[in-house]
Design an enzyme around this catalytic site. Structure first.
Site, PDB file in Angstrom:
ATOM      1  N   TYR A 163      11.067  -1.636   0.379  1.00 50.19           N
ATOM      2  CA  TYR A 163      11.091  -0.690   1.497  1.00 50.19           C
ATOM      3  C   TYR A 163      12.330   0.187   1.391  1.00 50.19           C
ATOM      4  CZ  TYR A 163       7.246  -3.322   3.411  1.00 50.19           C
ATOM      5  OH  TYR A 163       6.021  -3.920   3.565  1.00 50.19           O
ATOM      6  N   SER A 164      12.125   1.472   1.532  1.00 42.22           N
ATOM      7  CA  SER A 164      13.260   2.395   1.512  1.00 42.22           C
ATOM      8  C   SER A 164      14.111   2.155   2.757  1.00 42.22           C
ATOM      9  CB  SER A 164      12.767   3.840   1.540  1.00 42.22           C
ATOM     10  OG  SER A 164      12.085   4.133   0.357  1.00 42.22           O
TER      11      SER A 164
ATOM     12  N   CYS B  87       9.706  11.990  -1.202  1.00 35.58           N
ATOM     13  CA  CYS B  87       9.400  10.569  -1.031  1.00 35.58           C
ATOM     14  C   CYS B  87       8.115  10.403  -0.233  1.00 35.58           C
ATOM     15  CB  CYS B  87      10.556   9.860  -0.324  1.00 35.58           C
ATOM     16  SG  CYS B  87      10.372   8.065  -0.307  1.00 35.58           S
TER      17      CYS B  87
ATOM     18  N   GLU C 262      10.614   9.907  -5.504  1.00 37.08           N
ATOM     19  CA  GLU C 262      10.230   8.505  -5.363  1.00 37.08           C
ATOM     20  C   GLU C 262       8.921   8.498  -4.583  1.00 37.08           C
ATOM     21  OE1 GLU C 262      13.413   5.245  -5.520  1.00 37.08           O
ATOM     22  OE2 GLU C 262      12.767   5.298  -3.431  1.00 37.08           O
TER      23      GLU C 262
ATOM     24  N   TYR D 159       4.794   6.798  -4.301  1.00 36.60           N
ATOM     25  CA  TYR D 159       4.122   5.534  -4.556  1.00 36.60           C
ATOM     26  C   TYR D 159       2.659   5.647  -4.192  1.00 36.60           C
ATOM     27  CZ  TYR D 159       3.366   0.487  -4.187  1.00 36.60           C
ATOM     28  OH  TYR D 159       2.909  -0.794  -4.330  1.00 36.60           O
TER      29      TYR D 159
HETATM   30  C1  LIG Z   1      10.070   1.936  -3.819  1.00 32.79           C
HETATM   31  C2  LIG Z   1       9.128   1.661  -2.663  1.00 32.79           C
HETATM   32  C3  LIG Z   1       9.556   1.942  -1.389  1.00 32.79           C
HETATM   33  C4  LIG Z   1       8.708   1.718  -0.319  1.00 32.79           C
HETATM   34  N1  LIG Z   1       9.147   2.013   0.937  1.00 32.79           N
HETATM   35  C5  LIG Z   1       8.333   1.814   1.984  1.00 32.79           C
HETATM   36  C6  LIG Z   1       8.777   2.148   3.300  1.00 32.79           C
HETATM   37  O1  LIG Z   1       9.884   2.639   3.519  1.00 32.79           O
HETATM   38  N2  LIG Z   1       7.940   1.902   4.334  1.00 32.79           N
HETATM   39  C7  LIG Z   1       6.676   1.365   4.136  1.00 32.79           C
HETATM   40  O2  LIG Z   1       5.968   1.139   5.117  1.00 32.79           O
HETATM   41  N3  LIG Z   1       6.253   1.051   2.889  1.00 32.79           N
HETATM   42  C8  LIG Z   1       7.037   1.248   1.832  1.00 32.79           C
HETATM   43  N4  LIG Z   1       6.623   0.905   0.573  1.00 32.79           N
HETATM   44  C9  LIG Z   1       5.337   0.175   0.439  1.00 32.79           C
HETATM   45  C10 LIG Z   1       5.580  -1.351   0.653  1.00 32.79           C
HETATM   46  O3  LIG Z   1       6.325  -1.864  -0.428  1.00 32.79           O
HETATM   47  C11 LIG Z   1       4.299  -2.199   0.723  1.00 32.79           C
HETATM   48  O4  LIG Z   1       3.515  -1.916  -0.400  1.00 32.79           O
HETATM   49  C12 LIG Z   1       3.472  -1.943   1.968  1.00 32.79           C
HETATM   50  O5  LIG Z   1       4.226  -2.243   3.143  1.00 32.79           O
HETATM   51  C13 LIG Z   1       2.219  -2.810   1.979  1.00 32.79           C
HETATM   52  O6  LIG Z   1       2.614  -4.149   1.849  1.00 32.79           O
HETATM   53  P1  LIG Z   1       1.825  -5.315   2.588  1.00 32.79           P
HETATM   54  O7  LIG Z   1       2.355  -6.603   2.120  1.00 32.79           O
HETATM   55  O8  LIG Z   1       1.775  -5.077   4.043  1.00 32.79           O
HETATM   56  O9  LIG Z   1       0.368  -5.088   2.052  1.00 32.79           O
HETATM   57  P2  LIG Z   1      -0.365  -5.993   0.949  1.00 32.79           P
HETATM   58  O10 LIG Z   1      -0.789  -7.279   1.536  1.00 32.79           O
HETATM   59  O11 LIG Z   1       0.469  -6.021  -0.275  1.00 32.79           O
HETATM   60  O12 LIG Z   1      -1.655  -5.090   0.706  1.00 32.79           O
HETATM   61  C14 LIG Z   1      -1.521  -3.842   0.107  1.00 32.79           C
HETATM   62  C15 LIG Z   1      -2.891  -3.371  -0.356  1.00 32.79           C
HETATM   63  O13 LIG Z   1      -3.414  -4.287  -1.285  1.00 32.79           O
HETATM   64  C16 LIG Z   1      -4.828  -4.329  -1.102  1.00 32.79           C
HETATM   65  N5  LIG Z   1      -5.332  -5.632  -1.570  1.00 32.79           N
HETATM   66  C17 LIG Z   1      -5.475  -6.775  -0.880  1.00 32.79           C
HETATM   67  N6  LIG Z   1      -5.988  -7.735  -1.663  1.00 32.79           N
HETATM   68  C18 LIG Z   1      -6.161  -7.193  -2.885  1.00 32.79           C
HETATM   69  C19 LIG Z   1      -6.650  -7.669  -4.123  1.00 32.79           C
HETATM   70  N7  LIG Z   1      -7.085  -8.928  -4.269  1.00 32.79           N
HETATM   71  N8  LIG Z   1      -6.678  -6.796  -5.166  1.00 32.79           N
HETATM   72  C20 LIG Z   1      -6.247  -5.544  -5.054  1.00 32.79           C
HETATM   73  N9  LIG Z   1      -5.775  -5.032  -3.895  1.00 32.79           N
HETATM   74  C21 LIG Z   1      -5.736  -5.857  -2.835  1.00 32.79           C
HETATM   75  C22 LIG Z   1      -5.055  -4.124   0.368  1.00 32.79           C
HETATM   76  O14 LIG Z   1      -6.336  -3.557   0.594  1.00 32.79           O
HETATM   77  C23 LIG Z   1      -3.927  -3.209   0.768  1.00 32.79           C
HETATM   78  O15 LIG Z   1      -4.346  -1.859   0.766  1.00 32.79           O
HETATM   79  C24 LIG Z   1       7.422   1.168  -0.521  1.00 32.79           C
HETATM   80  C25 LIG Z   1       7.000   0.886  -1.822  1.00 32.79           C
HETATM   81  C26 LIG Z   1       7.838   1.141  -2.883  1.00 32.79           C
HETATM   82  C27 LIG Z   1       7.363   0.829  -4.265  1.00 32.79           C
HETATM   83  N1  LIG Z   2      10.565   5.003  -1.909  1.00 29.07           N
HETATM   84  C1  LIG Z   2       9.238   5.087  -2.002  1.00 29.07           C
HETATM   85  O1  LIG Z   2       8.662   5.133  -3.064  1.00 29.07           O
HETATM   86  C2  LIG Z   2       8.473   5.132  -0.733  1.00 29.07           C
HETATM   87  C3  LIG Z   2       9.134   5.061   0.473  1.00 29.07           C
HETATM   88  C4  LIG Z   2       8.401   5.124   1.632  1.00 29.07           C
HETATM   89  C5  LIG Z   2       7.024   5.231   1.563  1.00 29.07           C
HETATM   90  N2  LIG Z   2       6.432   5.273   0.351  1.00 29.07           N
HETATM   91  C6  LIG Z   2       4.969   5.393   0.250  1.00 29.07           C
HETATM   92  O2  LIG Z   2       4.615   6.599   0.888  1.00 29.07           O
HETATM   93  C7  LIG Z   2       3.327   6.461   1.428  1.00 29.07           C
HETATM   94  C8  LIG Z   2       3.357   6.960   2.856  1.00 29.07           C
HETATM   95  O3  LIG Z   2       2.176   6.628   3.458  1.00 29.07           O
HETATM   96  P1  LIG Z   2       2.009   6.578   5.011  1.00 29.07           P
HETATM   97  O4  LIG Z   2       0.801   5.748   5.258  1.00 29.07           O
HETATM   98  O5  LIG Z   2       3.280   6.215   5.673  1.00 29.07           O
HETATM   99  O6  LIG Z   2       1.694   8.096   5.306  1.00 29.07           O
HETATM  100  P2  LIG Z   2       0.771   8.745   6.438  1.00 29.07           P
HETATM  101  O7  LIG Z   2       1.318   8.426   7.780  1.00 29.07           O
HETATM  102  O8  LIG Z   2      -0.659   8.420   6.164  1.00 29.07           O
HETATM  103  O9  LIG Z   2       1.046  10.275   6.140  1.00 29.07           O
HETATM  104  C9  LIG Z   2       0.741  10.824   4.902  1.00 29.07           C
HETATM  105  C10 LIG Z   2       0.429  12.291   5.100  1.00 29.07           C
HETATM  106  O10 LIG Z   2       0.315  12.907   3.823  1.00 29.07           O
HETATM  107  C11 LIG Z   2      -0.948  13.549   3.762  1.00 29.07           C
HETATM  108  N3  LIG Z   2      -1.445  13.605   2.389  1.00 29.07           N
HETATM  109  C12 LIG Z   2      -2.494  12.958   1.820  1.00 29.07           C
HETATM  110  N4  LIG Z   2      -2.644  13.328   0.544  1.00 29.07           N
HETATM  111  C13 LIG Z   2      -1.683  14.239   0.293  1.00 29.07           C
HETATM  112  C14 LIG Z   2      -1.331  15.003  -0.840  1.00 29.07           C
HETATM  113  N5  LIG Z   2      -2.009  14.902  -1.990  1.00 29.07           N
HETATM  114  N6  LIG Z   2      -0.296  15.841  -0.756  1.00 29.07           N
HETATM  115  C15 LIG Z   2       0.410  15.962   0.378  1.00 29.07           C
HETATM  116  N7  LIG Z   2       0.129  15.276   1.503  1.00 29.07           N
HETATM  117  C16 LIG Z   2      -0.911  14.412   1.463  1.00 29.07           C
HETATM  118  C17 LIG Z   2      -1.853  12.765   4.672  1.00 29.07           C
HETATM  119  O11 LIG Z   2      -2.948  13.561   5.064  1.00 29.07           O
HETATM  120  P3  LIG Z   2      -4.431  12.966   5.311  1.00 29.07           P
HETATM  121  O12 LIG Z   2      -4.315  11.491   5.436  1.00 29.07           O
HETATM  122  O13 LIG Z   2      -4.890  13.637   6.566  1.00 29.07           O
HETATM  123  O14 LIG Z   2      -5.228  13.407   4.105  1.00 29.07           O
HETATM  124  C18 LIG Z   2      -0.880  12.502   5.820  1.00 29.07           C
HETATM  125  O15 LIG Z   2      -0.793  13.623   6.645  1.00 29.07           O
HETATM  126  C19 LIG Z   2       2.915   5.004   1.283  1.00 29.07           C
HETATM  127  O16 LIG Z   2       2.068   4.924   0.177  1.00 29.07           O
HETATM  128  C20 LIG Z   2       4.242   4.304   0.994  1.00 29.07           C
HETATM  129  O17 LIG Z   2       4.068   3.184   0.199  1.00 29.07           O
HETATM  130  C21 LIG Z   2       7.123   5.245  -0.806  1.00 29.07           C
END
Ligand SMILES: Cc1cc2nc3c(=O)[nH]c(=O)nc-3n(C[C@H](O)[C@H](O)[C@H](O)COP(=O)(O)OP(=O)(O)OC[C@H]3O[C@@H](n4cnc5c(N)ncnc54)[C@H](O)[C@@H]3O)c2cc1C
Ligand SMILES: NC(=O)c1ccc[n+]([C@@H]2O[C@H](COP(=O)([O-])OP(=O)(O)OC[C@H]3O[C@@H](n4cnc5c(N)ncnc54)[C@H](OP(=O)(O)O)[C@@H]3O)[C@@H](O)[C@H]2O)c1
Length: 406
Positions: free
Chosen positions: A162-163, A364, A404, A406
């Site tokens: 998580y960022s 991001c 960054e 994802y």
């Molecule tokens: C660098 C980085 C920074 C991030 N920062 C943020 C942040 O700031 N805030 C944020 O909210 N998130 C962030 N994320 C995303 C975060 O790390 C998690 O991926 C996210 O919160 C989902 O985790 P979870 O455990 O709730 O979901 P999970 O339980 O891991 O599920 C994730 C997905 O896996 C799917 N899944 C379930 N079972 C299976 C299976 N058997 N096979 C394949 N897919 C399956 C589900 O349908 C779901 O869509 C970041 C990710 C990265 C890499």
């Molecule tokens: N450091 C990191 O790498 C980092 C940190 C934080 C979060 N993340 C990732 O960032 C993502 C954020 O998701 P979220 O669920 O929080 O977002 P969200 O609330 O669903 O908002 C995402 C927005 O981006 C729009 N969007 C969809 N496709 C797009 C595209 N191709 N170009 C530009 N905008 C687009 C969506 O529009 P529509 O849904 O209406 O199409 C929506 O308005 C997650 O996958 C999370 O893992 C990564």
């Protein structure tokens, strides 16, 4: 214990993060100066070679691309990484030996940031953990690459990243807390399910789908359901891709979709809010321009809008703020309003800004944003006899384009 020693070394000599090594830093640098090595400053923007946003990672450390590795020198000391000649905190706590912190009461933002939209995954929370000063991190660093572990029975679950959404000093400016912005993953009648019909119970926000098969994300639901006093296992910090520039006159263009706002919030706290970013003349150390573009699906999903409006009012010459609400707005051509659609309205101005060597772009969130940039700036690059992909590559090489996604 090695970790304790490493933390002690970092804290005891925290000027390691503040002091430039070989090259003298332009003064006054963005952060660091008037604080003692052990006080609230924590590791500093100035010191960390443009150390910027951090992400706290709960997990999946292995899934983190190694993009930062090529930008940073090898780890020389435990818990420290040298980036552009400066030391930053690095993986002080591993998944096998995480730091045990606690959720703290947070008077800056109360847990849920968003309002129900009708979508199952409407909720995004702001959560703050106490780390007792033992997990120093810097803005734009992904403690993001750092993580928390959630216990699954006796075993820690896979770590998710998580960022970090707070600046180095934390929301309370004690350098003892870290905050995250976490979206609750809830999928109804999707491909995967970990709750069968009749099993889904109301979460802390009161959302439940007892009539359906539901998949609830393991870590995100765990975090979103936490209450003050709950224990959390933290790993990291990590990440060197999203570090802020050291130059206080740099311009910062920030592009965030959804929770991709986390590192941007971390920067903005330092630039426009924290004591650590204040200059002796009562102004801010930051002298450049900051422009935030944020993309969300609904206006009810806007994150930290209150803070952005405050900065905009207080620093109208330095801070600009635009948002794209994809499911409520369209552009003049009737296209869905994505972040790149909004940026296209200012393409000339942004292009001009990017020609300035002092301008850094931070992106991001969703991966699709990168191709969105090409859509937005491809035509103007061409008009100027350039190819966007090459321009973007050159900016990355110059450490001015930080991505960054994802
Ligand atoms: C660098 C980085 C920074 C991030 N920062 C943020 C942040 O700031 N805030 C944020 O909210 N998130 C962030 N994320 C995303 C975060 O790390 C998690 O991926 C996210 O919160 C989902 O985790 P979870 O455990 O709730 O979901 P999970 O339980 O891991 O599920 C994730 C997905 O896996 C799917 N899944 C379930 N079972 C299976 C299976 N058997 N096979 C394949 N897919 C399956 C589900 O349908 C779901 O869509 C970041 C990710 C990265 C890499
Ligand atoms: N450091 C990191 O790498 C980092 C940190 C934080 C979060 N993340 C990732 O960032 C993502 C954020 O998701 P979220 O669920 O929080 O977002 P969200 O609330 O669903 O908002 C995402 C927005 O981006 C729009 N969007 C969809 N496709 C797009 C595209 N191709 N170009 C530009 N905008 C687009 C969506 O529009 P529509 O849904 O209406 O199409 C929506 O308005 C997650 O996958 C999370 O893992 C990564």
């Amino acid at each position: 214990m090695a970790q304790a020693a490493a933390v002690g070394a970092l804290l005891g000599a925290s000027t390691a993060f503040l002091a430039p090594s070989a090259a003298p830093a332009p003064a006054p640098a963005l952060r660091g100066a008037p604080h003692s090595s052990r006080d609230s400053t924590g590791p500093g923007l100035a010191g960390a070679a443009g150390v910027g946003a951090a992400a706290l990672g709960l997990g999946l450390l292995a899934a983190r691309p190694a993009a930062t590795a090529c930008r940073a020198a090898a780890v020389k000391k435990k818990g420290v990484k040298v980036v552009h000649g400066k030391e930053i905190p690095w993986n002080l706590f591993s998944p096998k030996a995480p730091y045990q912190g606690k959720v703290v009461e947070n008077d800056v933002h109360k847990q849920t940031l968003t309002e129900p939209t009708g979508d199952a995954n409407w909720e995004t929370t702001h959560v703050t953990f106490d780390h007792g000063g033992k997990v120093p991190y810097i803005e734009g660093q992904s403690i993001g690459g750092s993580g928390f572990a959630v216990m699954k029975g006796e075993q820690p679950a896979k770590i998710r990243l998580y960022s970090i959404a707070s600046s180095a000093v934390g929301d309370d400016q004690t350098s003892k807390t870290v905050s995250l912005c976490v979206k609750r993953v809830v999928e109804v009648d999707g491909k995967f399910a970990n709750r069968q019909k009749g099993e889904d119970k109301p979460d802390k926000a009161g959302t439940a789908y007892p009539e359906n098969q539901v998949y609830r994300g393991v870590c995100s639901n765990h975090i979103c359901d936490m209450t003050p006093g709950d224990e959390v296992l933290i790993t990291g910090p990590t990440g060197a891709e999203m570090l802020l520039p050291e130059d206080p006159e740099a311009n910062i263009i920030m592009l965030a979709t959804g929770t991709g706002i986390a590192p941007m919030r971390s920067y903005l706290r330092l630039l426009f809010h924290d004591k650590a970013g204040a200059s002796s003349d009562g102004g801010r150390k930051f002298k450049g321009k900051a422009w935030l573009f944020m993309g969300v699906p609904y206006s009810k999903s806007l994150l930290y809008d209150d803070e952005h409006q405050t900065y905009k009012k207080a620093f109208p010459d330095q801070f600009r703020y635009d948002y794209a609400v994809s499911r409520e707005q369209k552009n003049a051509a009737g296209q869905k309003m994505y972040i790149q659609t909004k940026m296209a309205e200012y393409a000339e101005e942004l292009w001009e800004m990017m020609q300035d060597e002092k301008t850094h772009v931070y992106m991001c969130g969703l991966k699709g944003m990168e191709s969105g940039m090409a859509e937005c700036f491809g035509p103007i690059a061409e008009k100027n006899g350039l190819v966007w992909a090459e321009f973007a590559k050159a900016m990355k090489k110059a450490d001015r384009y930080h991505v960054e996604v994802y």
